[in-house]
Design a protein around this motif. Structure first.
Motif, PDB file in Angstrom:
ATOM      1  N   LEU A  12      50.329  47.982  35.185  1.00 42.17           N
ATOM      2  CA  LEU A  12      50.874  47.156  34.105  1.00 42.17           C
ATOM      3  C   LEU A  12      52.245  47.660  33.680  1.00 42.17           C
ATOM      4  O   LEU A  12      53.178  46.872  33.491  1.00 42.17           O
ATOM      5  CB  LEU A  12      49.910  47.133  32.922  1.00 42.17           C
ATOM      6  CG  LEU A  12      50.362  46.345  31.692  1.00 42.17           C
ATOM      7  CD1 LEU A  12      50.753  44.916  32.045  1.00 42.17           C
ATOM      8  CD2 LEU A  12      49.273  46.364  30.621  1.00 42.17           C
ATOM      9  N   ARG A  13      52.390  48.960  33.554  1.00 45.00           N
ATOM     10  CA  ARG A  13      53.693  49.527  33.177  1.00 45.00           C
ATOM     11  C   ARG A  13      54.757  49.130  34.205  1.00 45.00           C
ATOM     12  O   ARG A  13      55.858  48.712  33.861  1.00 45.00           O
ATOM     13  CB  ARG A  13      53.598  51.053  33.082  1.00 45.00           C
ATOM     14  CG  ARG A  13      54.869  51.692  32.521  1.00 45.00           C
ATOM     15  CD  ARG A  13      54.790  53.218  32.473  1.00 45.00           C
ATOM     16  NE  ARG A  13      53.522  53.743  32.050  1.00 45.00           N
ATOM     17  CZ  ARG A  13      53.075  53.800  30.795  1.00 45.00           C
ATOM     18  NH1 ARG A  13      53.841  53.340  29.815  1.00 45.00           N
ATOM     19  NH2 ARG A  13      51.897  54.312  30.512  1.00 45.00           N
ATOM     20  N   HIS A  14      54.416  49.232  35.488  1.00 47.07           N
ATOM     21  CA  HIS A  14      55.361  48.870  36.556  1.00 47.07           C
ATOM     22  C   HIS A  14      55.706  47.380  36.477  1.00 47.07           C
ATOM     23  O   HIS A  14      56.875  46.996  36.612  1.00 47.07           O
ATOM     24  CB  HIS A  14      54.764  49.215  37.925  1.00 47.07           C
ATOM     25  CG  HIS A  14      55.701  48.962  39.051  1.00 47.07           C
ATOM     26  ND1 HIS A  14      55.760  47.765  39.728  1.00 47.07           N
ATOM     27  CD2 HIS A  14      56.646  49.759  39.609  1.00 47.07           C
ATOM     28  CE1 HIS A  14      56.694  47.825  40.650  1.00 47.07           C
ATOM     29  NE2 HIS A  14      57.248  49.032  40.608  1.00 47.07           N
ATOM     30  N   TRP A  59      49.977  38.108  35.621  1.00 47.42           N
ATOM     31  CA  TRP A  59      49.612  39.480  35.931  1.00 47.42           C
ATOM     32  C   TRP A  59      48.113  39.587  36.215  1.00 47.42           C
ATOM     33  O   TRP A  59      47.702  40.240  37.175  1.00 47.42           O
ATOM     34  CB  TRP A  59      50.027  40.419  34.795  1.00 47.42           C
ATOM     35  CG  TRP A  59      49.848  41.851  35.177  1.00 47.42           C
ATOM     36  CD1 TRP A  59      50.605  42.555  36.067  1.00 47.42           C
ATOM     37  CD2 TRP A  59      48.823  42.732  34.742  1.00 47.42           C
ATOM     38  NE1 TRP A  59      50.111  43.840  36.196  1.00 47.42           N
ATOM     39  CE2 TRP A  59      49.026  43.965  35.381  1.00 47.42           C
ATOM     40  CE3 TRP A  59      47.762  42.605  33.854  1.00 47.42           C
ATOM     41  CZ2 TRP A  59      48.208  45.060  35.173  1.00 47.42           C
ATOM     42  CZ3 TRP A  59      46.944  43.698  33.642  1.00 47.42           C
ATOM     43  CH2 TRP A  59      47.176  44.911  34.305  1.00 47.42           C
ATOM     44  N   VAL A  60      47.306  38.940  35.407  1.00 49.76           N
ATOM     45  CA  VAL A  60      45.852  38.987  35.576  1.00 49.76           C
ATOM     46  C   VAL A  60      45.438  38.501  36.962  1.00 49.76           C
ATOM     47  O   VAL A  60      44.516  39.050  37.575  1.00 49.76           O
ATOM     48  CB  VAL A  60      45.150  38.152  34.476  1.00 49.76           C
ATOM     49  CG1 VAL A  60      43.691  37.905  34.797  1.00 49.76           C
ATOM     50  CG2 VAL A  60      45.287  38.838  33.117  1.00 49.76           C
ATOM     51  N   SER A  61      46.124  37.485  37.478  1.00 55.68           N
ATOM     52  CA  SER A  61      45.731  36.879  38.759  1.00 55.68           C
ATOM     53  C   SER A  61      45.819  37.852  39.934  1.00 55.68           C
ATOM     54  O   SER A  61      45.278  37.577  41.007  1.00 55.68           O
ATOM     55  CB  SER A  61      46.584  35.644  39.039  1.00 55.68           C
ATOM     56  OG  SER A  61      47.928  36.003  39.301  1.00 55.68           O
ATOM     57  N   LEU A 108      51.388  41.593  26.727  1.00 54.68           N
ATOM     58  CA  LEU A 108      51.129  42.617  27.740  1.00 54.68           C
ATOM     59  C   LEU A 108      51.668  43.974  27.305  1.00 54.68           C
ATOM     60  O   LEU A 108      51.081  45.010  27.619  1.00 54.68           O
ATOM     61  CB  LEU A 108      51.726  42.219  29.091  1.00 54.68           C
ATOM     62  CG  LEU A 108      50.927  41.201  29.901  1.00 54.68           C
ATOM     63  CD1 LEU A 108      51.712  40.774  31.137  1.00 54.68           C
ATOM     64  CD2 LEU A 108      49.554  41.732  30.292  1.00 54.68           C
ATOM     65  N   ALA A 109      52.767  43.983  26.560  1.00 56.63           N
ATOM     66  CA  ALA A 109      53.306  45.242  26.044  1.00 56.63           C
ATOM     67  C   ALA A 109      52.343  45.863  25.038  1.00 56.63           C
ATOM     68  O   ALA A 109      52.188  47.089  24.987  1.00 56.63           O
ATOM     69  CB  ALA A 109      54.669  45.020  25.404  1.00 56.63           C
ATOM     70  N   GLY A 110      51.676  45.032  24.252  1.00 56.45           N
ATOM     71  CA  GLY A 110      50.675  45.535  23.316  1.00 56.45           C
ATOM     72  C   GLY A 110      49.454  46.085  24.026  1.00 56.45           C
ATOM     73  O   GLY A 110      48.878  47.102  23.614  1.00 56.45           O
ATOM     74  N   MET A 149      38.177  37.862  30.620  1.00 53.04           N
ATOM     75  CA  MET A 149      38.778  37.124  29.508  1.00 53.04           C
ATOM     76  C   MET A 149      37.766  36.194  28.863  1.00 53.04           C
ATOM     77  O   MET A 149      36.835  35.726  29.511  1.00 53.04           O
ATOM     78  CB  MET A 149      39.935  36.257  30.013  1.00 53.04           C
ATOM     79  CG  MET A 149      41.044  37.014  30.681  1.00 53.04           C
ATOM     80  SD  MET A 149      42.357  35.913  31.278  1.00 53.04           S
ATOM     81  CE  MET A 149      41.555  35.138  32.669  1.00 53.04           C
ATOM     82  N   ALA A 150      37.999  35.906  27.600  1.00 52.72           N
ATOM     83  CA  ALA A 150      37.198  34.914  26.886  1.00 52.72           C
ATOM     84  C   ALA A 150      37.675  33.512  27.262  1.00 52.72           C
ATOM     85  O   ALA A 150      38.840  33.307  27.627  1.00 52.72           O
ATOM     86  CB  ALA A 150      37.322  35.122  25.384  1.00 52.72           C
ATOM     87  N   ARG A 151      36.751  32.553  27.136  1.00 47.68           N
ATOM     88  CA  ARG A 151      37.054  31.152  27.445  1.00 47.68           C
ATOM     89  C   ARG A 151      36.250  30.274  26.494  1.00 47.68           C
ATOM     90  O   ARG A 151      35.099  30.570  26.190  1.00 47.68           O
ATOM     91  CB  ARG A 151      36.679  30.854  28.892  1.00 47.68           C
ATOM     92  CG  ARG A 151      36.987  29.457  29.361  1.00 47.68           C
ATOM     93  CD  ARG A 151      36.661  29.330  30.868  1.00 47.68           C
ATOM     94  NE  ARG A 151      36.741  27.959  31.289  1.00 47.68           N
ATOM     95  CZ  ARG A 151      37.863  27.318  31.588  1.00 47.68           C
ATOM     96  NH1 ARG A 151      39.010  27.951  31.525  1.00 47.68           N
ATOM     97  NH2 ARG A 151      37.836  26.052  31.967  1.00 47.68           N
ATOM     98  N   SER A 152      36.880  29.207  26.022  1.00 40.45           N
ATOM     99  CA  SER A 152      36.167  28.233  25.187  1.00 40.45           C
ATOM    100  C   SER A 152      36.886  26.895  25.260  1.00 40.45           C
ATOM    101  O   SER A 152      38.106  26.852  25.434  1.00 40.45           O
ATOM    102  CB  SER A 152      36.092  28.703  23.725  1.00 40.45           C
ATOM    103  OG  SER A 152      37.383  28.780  23.155  1.00 40.45           O
TER     104      SER A 152
END
Length: 191
Positions: free
Chosen positions: A145-147, A160-162, A76-78, A123-126
């Motif tokens: 995201l920063r917060h 986070w995504v949820s 997430l930092a990236g 997001m990708a899924r496989s």
């Protein structure tokens, strides 16, 4: 829609024995080079997120940016570093350097739920698994995201995504899982 990309090379690669996983070779070519060759034609601009001396990636010809949050806090930092570097883009694609078989239609398919349903993250899924590091992220989420990283100590991507409108796009695993990632030296054996 303007799409930037951040190639995530900032991890510590503990399971791989340290070093830069992306510089390990698959079929005679560094994984990061395979990733860049696949993803660069699909986006408007690309940066590499890596901590430490950026010179080790100089031969690749792309800007290298470090995490904007100290302490190797995870992918997430990236993603945030990519958002900080890619001002003026609508979405950014994140991909790790250890996925040497990414599909040529990655952005084309990830963008569909954004256009049709207004998703903020796709997001990708496989093979029955989500790959949250391979995703399109709305730039509108940057300060959230920063917060989450600095004030809430959130580190897990899926957590986070949820919080947001997100979707997953499925890819077939035949003949090769396009999101195979090499985490250990033995993962590279026989490729």
């Amino acid at each position: 829609m303007k799409i930037g990309c951040v190639v995530l090379a900032g991890g510590l690669a503990r399971r791989m024995g340290g070093g830069d996983k992306g510089l390990r070779e698959v079929q005679g070519k560094p994984m990061i080079k395979r990733v860049l060759e696949t993803v660069a034609p699909q986006v408007d601009h690309l940066v590499i997120n890596a901590n430490g001396d950026p010179a080790r990636f100089a031969s690749l010809g792309y800007e290298v940016i470090g995490d904007s949050i100290e302490g190797f806090v995870g992918p997430l930092a990236g993603v945030l570093a990519g958002m900080d570097a890619l001002q003026g883009y609508d979405y950014i694609l994140s991909v790790p350097t250890d996925t040497p078989f990414l599909p040529d239609d990655l952005v084309e398919n990830l963008i569909k739920p954004i256009k049709t349903h207004g998703m903020e993250i796709v997001m990708a899924r496989s093979g029955g698994y989500d790959h949250p590091v391979v995703a399109l992220w709305s730039m509108a989420l940057k300060e959230d995201l920063r917060h989450a990283l600095t004030e809430e100590d959130v580190r897990k991507l899926k957590m986070w995504v949820s919080r947001y409108r997100y979707a997953c796009v499925e890819w077939a695993c035949d003949p090769q899982d396009p999101f195979f990632n090499a985490n250990r030296p033995e993962d590279l054996a026989g490729l």
